[in-house]
Design a protein around this motif. Structure first.
Motif, PDB file in Angstrom:
ATOM      1  N   PRO A   1       0.806  -1.222   0.000  1.00  0.00           N
ATOM      2  CA  PRO A   1       0.000   0.000   0.000  1.00  0.00           C
ATOM      3  C   PRO A   1       0.842   1.276   0.000  1.00  0.00           C
ATOM      4  O   PRO A   1       0.397   2.330  -0.441  1.00  0.00           O
ATOM      5  CB  PRO A   1      -0.815  -0.120   1.293  1.00  0.00           C
ATOM      6  N   ARG A   2       2.039   1.161   0.514  1.00  0.00           N
ATOM      7  CA  ARG A   2       3.049   2.220   0.413  1.00  0.00           C
ATOM      8  C   ARG A   2       4.395   1.518   0.379  1.00  0.00           C
ATOM      9  O   ARG A   2       4.527   0.375   0.817  1.00  0.00           O
ATOM     10  CB  ARG A   2       2.955   3.207   1.574  1.00  0.00           C
ATOM     11  N   ALA A   3       5.396   2.190  -0.153  1.00  0.00           N
ATOM     12  CA  ALA A   3       6.697   1.533  -0.318  1.00  0.00           C
ATOM     13  C   ALA A   3       7.814   2.521  -0.033  1.00  0.00           C
ATOM     14  O   ALA A   3       7.645   3.743  -0.157  1.00  0.00           O
ATOM     15  CB  ALA A   3       6.846   0.980  -1.738  1.00  0.00           C
ATOM     16  N   PHE A   4       8.968   1.971   0.334  1.00  0.00           N
ATOM     17  CA  PHE A   4      10.120   2.825   0.586  1.00  0.00           C
ATOM     18  C   PHE A   4      10.627   3.477  -0.698  1.00  0.00           C
ATOM     19  O   PHE A   4      11.199   4.568  -0.656  1.00  0.00           O
ATOM     20  CB  PHE A   4      11.246   2.017   1.238  1.00  0.00           C
ATOM     21  N   GLN A   5      10.399   2.812  -1.826  1.00  0.00           N
ATOM     22  CA  GLN A   5      10.865   3.378  -3.091  1.00  0.00           C
ATOM     23  C   GLN A   5      10.043   2.850  -4.255  1.00  0.00           C
ATOM     24  O   GLN A   5       9.718   1.663  -4.309  1.00  0.00           O
ATOM     25  CB  GLN A   5      12.340   3.032  -3.322  1.00  0.00           C
ATOM     26  N   TRP A   6       9.716   3.746  -5.178  1.00  0.00           N
ATOM     27  CA  TRP A   6       9.036   3.398  -6.426  1.00  0.00           C
ATOM     28  C   TRP A   6       9.778   4.128  -7.536  1.00  0.00           C
ATOM     29  O   TRP A   6       9.718   5.351  -7.657  1.00  0.00           O
ATOM     30  CB  TRP A   6       7.561   3.802  -6.360  1.00  0.00           C
ATOM     31  N   ALA A   7      10.544   3.376  -8.313  1.00  0.00           N
ATOM     32  CA  ALA A   7      11.338   3.936  -9.407  1.00  0.00           C
ATOM     33  C   ALA A   7      10.866   3.301 -10.707  1.00  0.00           C
ATOM     34  O   ALA A   7      10.857   2.077 -10.838  1.00  0.00           O
ATOM     35  CB  ALA A   7      12.822   3.662  -9.191  1.00  0.00           C
ATOM     36  N   ASP A   8      10.464   4.130 -11.656  1.00  0.00           N
ATOM     37  CA  ASP A   8       9.893   3.625 -12.906  1.00  0.00           C
ATOM     38  C   ASP A   8      10.846   3.870 -14.055  1.00  0.00           C
ATOM     39  O   ASP A   8      11.292   5.010 -14.283  1.00  0.00           O
ATOM     40  CB  ASP A   8       8.551   4.315 -13.174  1.00  0.00           C
TER      41      ASP A   8
END
Length: 329
Positions: free
Chosen positions: A76-83
């Motif tokens: 539901p939330r994350a330490f990191q989201w890199a696309d």
């Protein structure tokens, strides 16, 4: 193994989901959340696998019908989201439509941006926007969730750190992007909250369709019940997931629970359709001189899914309606 998170607090309640996505069972006795499971993967994964086998063999006490609408995104939330932007043919097309030459380095050095990860949209939750003049668009992608990754790893070293895979709807506000990029400091307002598939799966669930760090299956994207595109995620993917992870970790460690996205899935074979509206509009601009397909508007329904050749859904579907945001309550 297939894992999901029921809506519960900020980080969800971890459940194990059957292979056919029909049933689930709570796993919070092993780890309260998926993030907690990832933090203790060496201990948690074997116990979760045992529950998964038992669930597929029958309906153990405590199992219940699985409903994607009850789920948050797996994290539901994350330490990191890199696309990333692994499908360079997509990038080339977008630049061609606006008359810009693409640097040759784009074929050897991945593009990547850091998205907001403090809050994701549930797979069946509305896509909210205050104004549909912002150019609301879906972007169908695949993503991986990593374990701990050391700084400076090679792609070969990065591969074993892939824990789970998911589908993505990386929502974009296309008409806000040009103004932000002109500032030379990347996306922010034009990239609202992202949605992920109801279920995250271990790579072995894909069998032979997971090869060389790529998912070799079509991504099915529908808008208002009509097929918009079905590009194959393993075709024209210039950079594999291990390469994207290595790129992200070149100058920093990645903590367990980091999400790395593929970017919009795109094939050079245009008969496969598109995974975002912007790509179709770019093709129309090149072929007809102007775009014809409108961006999404309030009331539109978007569905993103991936199936095995036998028709079995792998991750469940991202199934969302575009709705007007009425302000904080």
């Amino acid at each position: 193994m297939k894992l999901a998170s029921l809506k519960h607090g900020r980080d969800g309640r971890l459940i194990v989901v059957s292979r056919d996505l029909s049933h689930a069972i709570a796993a919070d006795g092993i780890a309260p959340s998926l993030q907690a499971a990832l933090d203790t993967w060496e201990r948690s994964a074997p116990r979760l696998e045992k529950v998964y086998r038992e669930l597929n063999e029958g309906s153990p006490i405590g199992s219940f019908a699985f409903r994607p609408s009850d789920c948050a995104s797996p994290l539901p939330r994350a330490f990191q989201w890199a696309d990333g932007s692994a499908y360079v043919t997509h990038v080339e097309l977008v630049r061609k439509a606006r008359g810009a030459k693409m640097p040759e380095t784009f074929w050897t050095d991945p593009l990547m941006y850091q998205g907001g990860s403090d809050s994701f949209i549930g797979p069946c939750d509305d896509i909210l926007a205050a104004d549909d003049a912002w150019g609301i668009d879906m972007e169908g992608e695949v993503a991986v969730i990593t374990g701990d990754v050391a700084m400076g790893v090679s792609p070969a070293q990065a591969a074993p750190h892939i824990r789970l895979l998911m589908l993505v709807n990386d929502v974009s506000l296309r008409n806000l992007i040009p103004g932000e990029l002109e500032k030379g400091f990347g996306f922010f307002q034009s990239k609202p909250a992202t949605a992920f598939s109801p279920v995250a799966v271990t790579p072995d669930e894909l069998g032979a369709h997971w090869k060389d760090g790529k998912v070799r299956l079509p991504l099915l994207v529908d808008v208002n019940g009509a097929r918009f595109g079905s590009p194959n995620a393993g075709v024209d993917m210039t950079f594999s997931f291990p390469q994207l992870i290595a790129h992200a970790a070149k100058t920093r460690e990645l903590e367990a629970g980091s999400i790395i996205g593929s970017g919009t899935v795109s094939n050079s074979d245009r008969s496969c359709g598109s995974a975002c509206v912007a790509e179709r509009r770019m093709l129309e601009t090149i072929e007809k001189g102007k775009p014809e397909t409108p961006f999404l508007t309030f009331g539109d329904q978007v569905r993103i899914e991936m199936k095995l050749p036998d028709g079995q859904s792998i991750f469940g579907a991202i199934d969302q309606k575009v709705a007007r945001y009425e302000g904080p309550k």
